[in-house]
Motif scaffolding. Structure first.
Motif, short mmCIF file in Angstrom:
data_model
loop_
_atom_site.label_atom_id
_atom_site.label_comp_id
_atom_site.label_asym_id
_atom_site.label_seq_id
_atom_site.Cartn_x
_atom_site.Cartn_y
_atom_site.Cartn_z
N ASN A 312 0.87 -1.18 0.00
CA ASN A 312 0.00 0.00 0.00
C ASN A 312 0.91 1.22 0.00
N SER A 313 0.55 2.24 -0.78
CA SER A 313 1.34 3.48 -0.76
C SER A 313 0.47 4.65 -0.39
N LEU A 314 1.08 5.62 0.25
CA LEU A 314 0.36 6.82 0.67
C LEU A 314 1.32 7.99 0.51
N ASN A 315 0.87 9.03 -0.20
CA ASN A 315 1.76 10.17 -0.46
C ASN A 315 0.96 11.46 -0.44
N PHE A 316 1.50 12.50 0.18
CA PHE A 316 0.88 13.81 0.08
C PHE A 316 1.90 14.89 0.36
N ILE A 317 1.50 16.13 0.08
CA ILE A 317 2.44 17.25 0.19
C ILE A 317 1.86 18.31 1.12
N SER A 331 0.34 20.09 -11.71
CA SER A 331 1.71 19.70 -12.01
C SER A 331 2.28 18.72 -10.98
N GLU A 332 1.54 18.50 -9.92
CA GLU A 332 2.08 17.63 -8.86
C GLU A 332 1.27 16.35 -8.82
N ARG A 333 1.95 15.28 -8.44
CA ARG A 333 1.26 14.00 -8.39
C ARG A 333 0.40 13.88 -7.14
N PHE A 334 0.75 14.62 -6.11
CA PHE A 334 0.11 14.39 -4.82
C PHE A 334 -0.71 15.60 -4.38
N TYR A 375 6.82 20.39 1.94
CA TYR A 375 7.35 19.09 2.36
C TYR A 375 6.56 18.01 1.67
N SER A 376 7.23 16.91 1.30
CA SER A 376 6.47 15.78 0.78
C SER A 376 6.53 14.64 1.78
N PHE A 377 5.45 13.89 1.82
CA PHE A 377 5.41 12.67 2.62
C PHE A 377 5.15 11.52 1.67
N THR A 378 6.02 10.50 1.72
CA THR A 378 5.79 9.31 0.88
C THR A 378 6.03 8.08 1.73
N THR A 379 5.18 7.09 1.56
CA THR A 379 5.44 5.83 2.25
C THR A 379 4.93 4.66 1.44
N THR A 380 5.64 3.54 1.57
CA THR A 380 5.18 2.27 1.02
C THR A 380 5.15 1.28 2.18
N ASN A 381 3.98 0.66 2.35
CA ASN A 381 3.82 -0.31 3.42
C ASN A 381 3.75 -1.69 2.80
N VAL A 404 -10.98 12.56 9.07
CA VAL A 404 -11.41 13.43 10.17
C VAL A 404 -10.45 14.61 10.31
N ALA A 405 -9.15 14.34 10.08
CA ALA A 405 -8.15 15.39 10.21
C ALA A 405 -8.10 16.32 8.99
N GLY A 406 -8.92 16.05 7.97
CA GLY A 406 -8.95 16.94 6.81
C GLY A 406 -8.18 16.43 5.61
N LEU A 407 -7.71 15.18 5.66
CA LEU A 407 -7.00 14.63 4.49
C LEU A 407 -7.90 13.55 3.89
N ASN A 408 -8.63 13.99 2.89
CA ASN A 408 -9.62 13.09 2.31
C ASN A 408 -8.99 12.26 1.20
N ILE A 409 -8.32 11.20 1.63
CA ILE A 409 -7.58 10.37 0.68
C ILE A 409 -8.24 8.99 0.69
#
Ligand SMILES: Cc1cc2nc3c(=O)[nH]c(=O)nc-3n(C[C@H](O)[C@H](O)[C@H](O)COP(=O)(O)OP(=O)(O)OC[C@H]3O[C@@H](n4cnc5c(N)ncnc54)[C@H](O)[C@@H]3O)c2cc1C
Ligand SMILES: *[C@@H]1O[C@H](CO)[C@@H](O)[C@H](O)[C@H]1NC(C)=O
Ligand SMILES: *[C@@H]1O[C@H](CO)[C@@H](O)[C@H](O)[C@H]1NC(C)=O
Ligand SMILES: *[C@@H]1O[C@H](CO)[C@@H](O)[C@H](O)[C@H]1NC(C)=O
Ligand SMILES: *[C@@H]1O[C@H](CO)[C@@H](O)[C@H](O)[C@H]1NC(C)=O
Ligand SMILES: *[C@@H]1O[C@H](CO)[C@@H](O)[C@H](O)[C@H]1NC(C)=O
Ligand SMILES: *[C@@H]1O[C@H](CO)[C@@H](O)[C@H](O)[C@H]1NC(C)=O
Ligand SMILES: *[C@@H]1O[C@H](CO)[C@@H](O)[C@H](O)[C@H]1NC(C)=O
Length: 610
Positions: A312-317, A331-334, A375-381, A404-409
């Motif tokens: 599973n991957s999760l990425n945001f900026i 222009s951005e992927r996230f 800042y970018s955040f990227t993770t692969t689980n 709930v925290a406002g990141l509707n992903i």
């Protein structure tokens, strides 16, 4: 002669010889007739009392009267059947002088990363700063190509005899000895000025042992040559339809620092660390016999049935200053969030880490400053043995909290599942001229809301100070390690840890010692925040700071005194030396400019004569 015997991997606690199964190269050993021809190759006698004051202050250095004559080196080379190399750094053809060759220089320059040429090079390593950055391959190189912190001679090992001869020659002639395998150490542990290097990279043998038993273990195993890289092990897994715990990075050597220092990978939370897999190990010691501190020639590891991994991957900026609300920039992927929302999301992920680890998974994440307060955040689980549906269910609570925290992903439903053991190749890795700082953060910090908030607050501060944060989720508990790993000499701080947290600092070439010291002080301010919140925890030597304060405690925990005792007994000469390894406090590298943790200088005893 002097047979090498198997010992248990528990580098410290269990020493019990069993019947030997050698690779052919392990039966080729130094003989009495070799020694009678060339007495500099005689074996050591560790029963002799060795007084520090009877030995020279520093290891012999080129130009010293004690440095072996060319004729001594050629005698060594003939005993080695031609495997002694006297190599120049890869950049040498770029510099005026006898090696100058423009087309060769251009070829080396076109190597944008650590490619095939560099990985087959007897001197080249991933980390340049520790060597001194001498003789960089550059099209407009000026000055002279200097050997700097690179070894002067290298033994391209193909037999145990090569190692025995190298060890004996170095001990009898008071030489600095270096061991290099795949050259991936981040802290300069496989280079050293004025040294003889033992290069084990070409020991590539492999054998599948369908039924192997030793001590409490009975099952499948593999016998692996010291020079095998992770990608080669993956190929064997695919051929034999088995699983073996391997490094995550595919060009990392399995049998060098990875295994000795712990070693994490895709299966750490399922089967434990690399060092937990080792059932027996063949080493050549400073004297010659079996022991706990020496040069590894091969080892036997546990093998398991085949397994698949679902990811599973999760990425945001995050954009901290602009207050930019969640908009997807074309222009951005996230998705881009405002700073507070961003850090809330990052904190929720790391807080969730414990659930990933407890499900047998690992996470590989980065928070990277992009400049302009972004800042970018990227993770692969990676979840071994879990189906896609199981991973979606496991991850759902994280996505609920993020919402709930406002990141509707959206929780991705279509995930990749692939076999862990697979066929492949590896093109090498780019040169990582970085310096790592590490802290193994224990489970305790997850179990209390307040402590968690403080812990994440410290991480956030260090990210906002400009450093790249690298969080690897790993849970190699004692229970998962099983026998014999649970009683091994690995850093005890690994056992309760949930996340191996790192700060990565890119080292610009050409910094002055003062600039490097200032940078070190700045990053230590961040590390101090982490240390305060994790009393008694430690740090991972392979991805830690060679300048780590109280490194004995950080890298080895309360096992250090016992390890030191063993080291002194096995290697009273101080032959095996690398920065922050057991017993290394007795020696220091004397550099001309005092660059922190540089290997570009003479190796001398600390407090000699005092
Ligand atoms: C691209 C990359 C990816 C990485 N990925 C991971 C990862 O997924 N998990 C992880 O845990 N770490 C990882 N690391 C860190 C890695 O574990 C260490 O750098 C490790 O020491 C590399 O081993 P090596 O054989 O390649 O390195 P080398 O630099 O050749 O050797 C490392 C150390 O081991 C000693 N040594 C080498 N061979 C022997 C031997 N035969 N006998 C005794 N001592 C020996 C050397 O003297 C040196 O001190 C990674 C590093 C890089 C650069
Ligand atoms: C020495 O090297 C030669 C050629 O490189 C090889 O044929 C021979 O087998 C080697 N001898 C030993 C003892 O390794
Ligand atoms: C320079 O190196 C190339 C190989 O890259 C070789 O073909 C050529 O002969 C060399 N030139 C000289 C002058 O040594
Ligand atoms: C080398 O040349 C490149 C351009 O060809 C230039 O960008 C670089 O600054 C030069 N480096 C040095 C050390 O002069
Ligand atoms: C080192 O030895 C191996 C195995 O004999 C050989 O393939 C390789 O070319 C050698 N490398 C160097 C740089 O001599
Ligand atoms: C691989 O091993 C698994 C279980 O150990 C077995 O079910 C499967 O049939 C094997 N596959 C092959 C191709 O041998
Ligand atoms: C938000 O960020 C995007 C992408 O960088 C940019 O195009 C947009 O103008 C920003 N909006 C505000 C209000 O700053
Ligand atoms: C921890 O931080 C969160 C989010 O900032 C906050 O809602 C919560 O009250 C804090 N908890 C404690 C115990 O401080």
């Amino acid at each position: 002669m002097h047979p090498l015997i198997f010992i248990f991997s528990s580098f410290l606690l269990l020493l019990s010889p069993i019947s030997a199964i050698n690779f052919p190269y392990e039966s080729i050993q130094l003989t009495d007739s070799d020694i009678s021809i060339f007495p500099d190759l005689k074996f050591g006698d560790s029963s002799l009392k060795i007084s520090t004051q009877d030995t020279p202050e520093c290891k012999s250095f080129p130009g010293d009267p004690s440095w072996p004559a060319d004729s001594d080196w050629s005698r060594l080379n003939s005993v080695l059947n031609g495997s002694l190399l006297h190599p120049l750094p890869l950049g040498a053809p770029c510099y005026q002088g006898p090696s100058y060759n423009l087309s060769k220089c251009q070829a080396v320059n076109s190597i944008t990363g650590y490619t095939a040429a560099a990985r087959e090079d007897p001197l080249a390593v991933i980390t340049l700063w520790a060597e001194g950055g001498t003789c960089l391959p550059s099209l407009n190189a000026t000055g002279a190509c200097e050997q700097g912190g690179y070894p002067v001679y290298v033994i391209n090992v193909t037999t145990v005899k090569d190692i025995q001869a190298g060890i004996n020659f170095a001990r009898n002639r008071n030489l600095r000895l270096v061991i290099k395998n795949a050259g991936h150490d981040f802290g300069g542990r496989s280079v050293g000025a004025g040294s003889l290097s033992i290069w084990t990279y070409h020991l590539k043998s492999f054998e599948f042992l369908p039924e192997f038993s030793i001590g409490e273990y009975k099952g499948m195993a593999v016998k692996v040559g010291a020079g095998i890289e992770a990608w080669e092990l993956f190929n064997y897994m695919s051929i034999y339809n088995i699983t073996v715990v391997a490094p995550g990075g595919s060009s990392v050597g399995v049998g060098g620092g990875w295994m000795a220092g712990g070693g994490h990978g895709w299966l750490t939370s399922k089967y434990g660390l690399g060092s937990d897999q080792v059932l027996s190990i063949q080493v050549v010691t400073a004297r010659w016999e079996i022991g706990t501190f020496g040069i590894v020639t091969s080892f036997i590891m546990k093998a398991y049935p085949p397994i698949t991994i679902t990811q599973n991957s999760l990425n945001f900026i995050g954009a901290v200053a602009s207050g930019n609300k969640s908009t997807t920039a074309p222009s951005e992927r996230f998705t881009i969030y405002d700073g507070e929302t961003f850090f809330k999301g990052v904190s929720l992920y790391y807080r969730f880490a414990k659930k990933i680890v407890d499900a047998g998974g690992i996470g590989f994440s980065y928070v990277t400053p992009l400049g302009n307060n972004r800042y970018s955040f990227t993770t692969t689980n990676s979840l071994p043995g879990l189906t896609q549906a199981q991973v979606v269910d496991l991850m759902q609570p994280l996505y609920d909290d993020l919402k709930v925290a406002g990141l509707n992903i959206a929780n991705p439903k279509s995930l990749s599942t692939s076999p862990y053991g697979h066929q492949g190749s590896d093109g090498g890795t780019s040169q990582y001229n970085v310096r790592y700082r590490s802290r193994l953060i224990p489970r305790k910090n997850w179990e209390d809301d307040n402590l968690w908030n403080q812990t994440f607050g410290a991480i956030r501060k260090s990210i906002e100070a400009g450093f790249t944060f690298h969080g690897t989720l790993n849970g190699p508990s004692k229970k998962i390690a099983g026998w014999p790993g649970s009683s091994s000499g690995v850093n005890p701080a690994w056992r309760p840890s949930v996340m191996h947290s790192m700060l990565i600092e890119t080292q610009a070439m050409g910094l002055t010692a003062q600039q490097a010291d200032d940078e070190e002080a700045k990053i230590q301010d961040s590390m101090d925040l982490w240390r305060e919140l994790t009393p008694g925890a430690g740090s991972y030597i392979n991805e830690g700071d060679p300048g780590e304060q109280n490194w004995q405690w950080s890298f080895f925990g309360d096992l250090y005194p016992q390890l030191l005792q063993t080291k002194r007994r096995r290697d009273p000469w101080g032959l095996f030396w690398a920065i922050t390894t057991v017993g290394s406090e007795g020696w220091e590298v004397k550099t001309e400019d005092g660059y922190p943790s540089s290997q570009n200088g003479r190796l001398c005893r600390v407090g000699y004569g005092g």
